[in-house]
Design a protein around this motif. Sequence first.
Motif, PDB file in Angstrom:
ATOM      1  N   SER A   2      56.623  24.745  66.199  1.00 46.03           N
ATOM      2  CA  SER A   2      56.052  23.247  66.086  1.00 46.03           C
ATOM      3  C   SER A   2      56.538  22.598  67.217  1.00 46.03           C
ATOM      4  O   SER A   2      55.882  21.726  67.597  1.00 46.03           O
ATOM      5  CB  SER A   2      57.294  22.617  64.861  1.00 46.03           C
ATOM      6  N   GLY A  41      61.045  21.619  64.613  1.00 43.03           N
ATOM      7  CA  GLY A  41      61.064  21.548  62.936  1.00 43.03           C
ATOM      8  C   GLY A  41      59.913  20.734  62.412  1.00 43.03           C
ATOM      9  O   GLY A  41      58.982  20.289  63.136  1.00 43.03           O
ATOM     10  N   LEU A  42      59.900  20.424  61.075  1.00 41.95           N
ATOM     11  CA  LEU A  42      58.613  19.804  60.335  1.00 41.95           C
ATOM     12  C   LEU A  42      58.896  18.335  60.978  1.00 41.95           C
ATOM     13  O   LEU A  42      57.610  17.751  60.757  1.00 41.95           O
ATOM     14  CB  LEU A  42      58.889  19.898  58.983  1.00 41.95           C
ATOM     15  N   TYR A  44      60.994  24.388  56.725  1.00 43.76           N
ATOM     16  CA  TYR A  44      59.892  24.701  57.806  1.00 43.76           C
ATOM     17  C   TYR A  44      59.523  26.159  57.476  1.00 43.76           C
ATOM     18  O   TYR A  44      58.246  26.293  57.494  1.00 43.76           O
ATOM     19  CB  TYR A  44      60.694  24.811  59.204  1.00 43.76           C
TER      20      TYR A  44
END
Length: 467
Positions: free
Chosen positions: A194, A230-231, A262
Motif C-alpha cells: 500500500s 496499511g489500509l 490489511y
Amino acid sequence: MILNPFRRQPLRSRRSVGLVGLFYSGKTVLLTSLIAHLRNHDPDRFPLGSGPDAPEMTLLGELPPALCVERFDVDDHYNRLIDSDWPAKTDRLNEYRAELVVGKGSWWTTDLSLVDLPGERLADMVIASHPTFDAWSDAVLGVLRNEAEFARIARPYLETAERPGATEPDILAAYRTVLATLHTRFMPFISPSSFVLDPEGVSLDAKLGPDRPATEADWIALKADRGMCGLARSEEFAPLPPAVRERSPALASTFAGRYARYREAVVLPFANALSRCDDLVVLVDVTVLLEGGHGMVNAYRAFLEQVLAAVDPGFTPAQQVVDWGLWTLSLFQAKYAHVRRIVFVATKADRVVRDDRDRLLDLLTQLTRPIIRPHQARKHLTVEHLIVAAVHSTWTQPGDPADTLRYNSPKGEVQATVSRLPDQWPDHFEPGRFRFPRPEPSLPRARVRVPPQINLDRLTRFLLDLK
Ligand SMILES: Nc1nc2c(ncn2[C@@H]2O[C@H](COP(=O)(O)OP(=O)(O)OP(=O)(O)O)[C@@H](O)[C@H]2O)c(=O)[nH]1
Ligand SMILES: [Mg+2]
C-alpha cells in the motif's frame, strides 16, 4: 475435466496461469500480445509445433473471470499499443478467460484463465505466508538485517524502534523512510505494498505530481511523507522486533489488528488466486536489472525467494494421491489447487541485440536456478526458462554495427548503440553501466495482423502443454 457428450469436442480441461513479476516487468504487454495471437492464430507466424502439421488454435469464446472479479481489458491495452503507446499500469487483479481448441480433430477444448496483477502487490506475498503479525515482523526484519544491501537502509529504523520511549508516529515515520529509500533505489522489497499502490489502486508515483524534487534525499523525504503503510492513515503498521513487542504489548497488539485487516482485504484475494493457478509465468526484466546495478539484483533475488517461498510450488507424492482422489470422486472436475509448473521468462528480449539473446537466457538462468533448485529438490516441479519479446519493437538494417538497434520514438526513428551483455552477472556494477533502448511499440494497425514477437509461440506451447 468436464464431459459434455453433445459437443463436437466432448471433453474440456481447465488450466489457470498466473503472471508474476515486478511492476514494469512486462506482464500486461505479454498478456495483450498473447491474447491477440489466440484470437487470430496464424500457424505460420506463430507455430505451435514443428513441421507442416503444426496445429491451428481456434478461440471458441471468451468467458467471465473465474479466479477474481475484474476482467482483463485486452481491447483497451491493444488499442493503446496500436497508437504507439504502452498499456497503462495495472492497479488491480484481473483475468482473461477463454475456451479454445487446438488442432482439427481434437476431442478436447481448453478453458484457459490468464491472471494479471499489479507487480507491487507481489512484495506482499510475505504477508500472505505469515498469518500472524509477529511471524511477519520476524521474517521481514530477518531479511532487512541479513541482506547487506538492506541492512544499511534498515539500521536507523531498528535504532528508532528499539529506543525506549519511541512513539507509534516515530516508528511509523522511520519505517516509511525505509520503504521510501527502497523505492527510490528501485529495490523491490516494499511491504506493505500500500506504500506504493494504495488499496484504491492509486500509485505513489501518480501522487507525486509535477513538483519533482532534486536530490535523492528530497525524493525519500517526499515519498516517506506521502506513502501509506496499511489500509488507511489510521491503519498503518510496521514490523516490530521481539524485544519491542515484549516491551510495548499495546502497540504490538494495535499493529497486529491492522496487519490482520490489511492481510484479509488486500493480500489474501490475490494470493488465493495465484495459489489456484496450475502454472506460473515469472517475468524477469533482466535488462532493467542490469541497468539498475548490483544492489537492485540482490534486492530482486530476496524478493523472488520470498515470492516462491509463499507460493511453495510443486507436488509431493501424497498431494498427488489426494489430487487423484479428488479428481475421481468429483467425477473428473475438482483438483487439488497448486502450482505445478513454472516458466521463468526474460522479457523485452528486443532490447538486446540478436547476438546476445543466448547470453540473456544464460543470465536469466544464473539468477533463478539457485532460487528454484531447492523447490525442485523437495517436490515434483517442472521448470522452464525462455526469453520473450511480447511486442518486438526494434530492428536492424544490413550494414548496421553489431551493437546498434533501431526503433521508433516520439521524435521518429532512432538508431542507438546498446550495451552488449556479459557472459555472467558482473561481481560489482553500478546503476547506469548498462543501457538499453526504450522503444515505442511497433505494431501493425490492421487487426488482421498480429504483434511481431520473439518466442511467444514457444511460451504458448509450454502453457498449452504442446510438444
Ligand atoms: N521493447 C519492449 N518493451 C516492452 C515490452 N513489453 C513491455 N515493455 C516495456 O515495459 C513497460 C511495462 O510493461 P507492462 O506490461 O505494463 O508491465 P507490467 O508488468 O504489467 O507492470 P505493472 O502493471 O506495473 O505490474 C512498457 O510500458 C514498455 O515500456 C516488449 O515486448 N518490448
Ligand atoms: Mg500491468
